[in-house]
Design a protein around this motif. Structure first.
Motif, PDB file in Angstrom:
ATOM      1  N   CYS A 111       0.715  -1.114   0.152  1.00 24.70           N
ATOM      2  CA  CYS A 111       0.000  -0.590  -0.131  1.00 24.70           C
ATOM      3  C   CYS A 111       0.554   1.305  -0.217  1.00 24.70           C
ATOM      4  O   CYS A 111       2.114   1.266   0.988  1.00 24.70           O
ATOM      5  CB  CYS A 111      -0.617   0.363   1.318  1.00 24.70           C
ATOM      6  SG  CYS A 111      -1.960   1.433   1.804  1.00 24.70           S
TER       7      CYS A 111
ATOM      8  N   ILE B  58       1.898   5.273   8.385  1.00 25.74           N
ATOM      9  CA  ILE B  58      -0.133   6.386   7.316  1.00 25.74           C
ATOM     10  C   ILE B  58       0.194   7.164   7.093  1.00 25.74           C
ATOM     11  O   ILE B  58       0.104   8.041   8.299  1.00 25.74           O
ATOM     12  CB  ILE B  58      -1.629   4.764   8.264  1.00 25.74           C
ATOM     13  CG1 ILE B  58      -0.165   3.562   8.564  1.00 25.74           C
ATOM     14  CG2 ILE B  58      -2.131   5.347   7.630  1.00 25.74           C
ATOM     15  CD1 ILE B  58      -2.439   2.474   8.638  1.00 25.74           C
TER      16      ILE B  58
ATOM     17  N   GLY C 251      -8.680   3.951   4.298  1.00 25.85           N
ATOM     18  CA  GLY C 251      -9.254   3.415   5.401  1.00 25.85           C
ATOM     19  C   GLY C 251      -9.917   2.231   4.924  1.00 25.85           C
ATOM     20  O   GLY C 251     -10.821   1.414   5.309  1.00 25.85           O
TER      21      GLY C 251
END
Ligand code: SF4
Ligand code: SF4
Length: 146
Positions: free
Chosen positions: A97, A111, A118
């Protein structure tokens, strides 16, 4: 995962004109595959279970991972954040990610709230419960530790 291009399974042509949306699972069944499953790629347990069963099966299995495109119609949820429980194990960063980075000072995960949509995938893989979703509106600007 077509880079926003229309394709026979999302109801749009390459020119972005409305088109008949084909049933991918139906097409696969029509060519003779009996084990066809649709899985939410954001559900880590379901993905793992489906992959294990498909690999263990003697028959051909087709797994269709279906979820709204994050670039087009994903509804952004409250961004996740990394708590002090992080042990710097590095597992969450293997997800790929782009919102997850590393704190160079202590190797803890970070993050980026501006990039996090989310989805909660990283939290499902953290064995230490260190990735949490703060109550809406209480996340820190730009992400990082709580
Ligand atoms: S947030 Fe969890 S998975 Fe990520 S590095 Fe820290 S302990 Fe490991
Ligand atoms: S919640 Fe989803 S988008 Fe946010 S950091 Fe985790 S994996 Fe990335």
């Amino acid at each position: 995962m077509t880079g926003r291009q229309g394709n026979p399974f999302n109801g749009e042509t390459l020119q972005k004109r409305p088109s008949r949306e084909l049933d991918l699972e139906g097409v696969v069944r029509a060519i003779g595959v009996e084990d066809v499953r649709t899985i939410d790629p954001n559900d880590a347990k379901a993905v793992r279970r489906a992959l294990k069963e498909a690999v263990a099966s003697d028959e051909l299995s087709v797994l269709v991972f279906r979820s709204p495109c994050v670039l087009i119609d994903r509804i952004r949820e409250t961004p996740y954040a990394v708590s002090e429980s992080c042990t710097a194990c590095g597992v969450c960063s293997t997800l790929g990610c782009p919102a997850i980075a590393k704190d160079l000072a202590n190797d803890h995960a970070l993050i980026d709230a501006a990039q996090c949509i989310g989805c909660g995938q990283c939290a499902q893989y953290c064995a230490y419960g260190a990735i949490v979703q703060p109550a809406s509106g209480s996340s820190s600007e730009g992400g990082s530790h709580e």
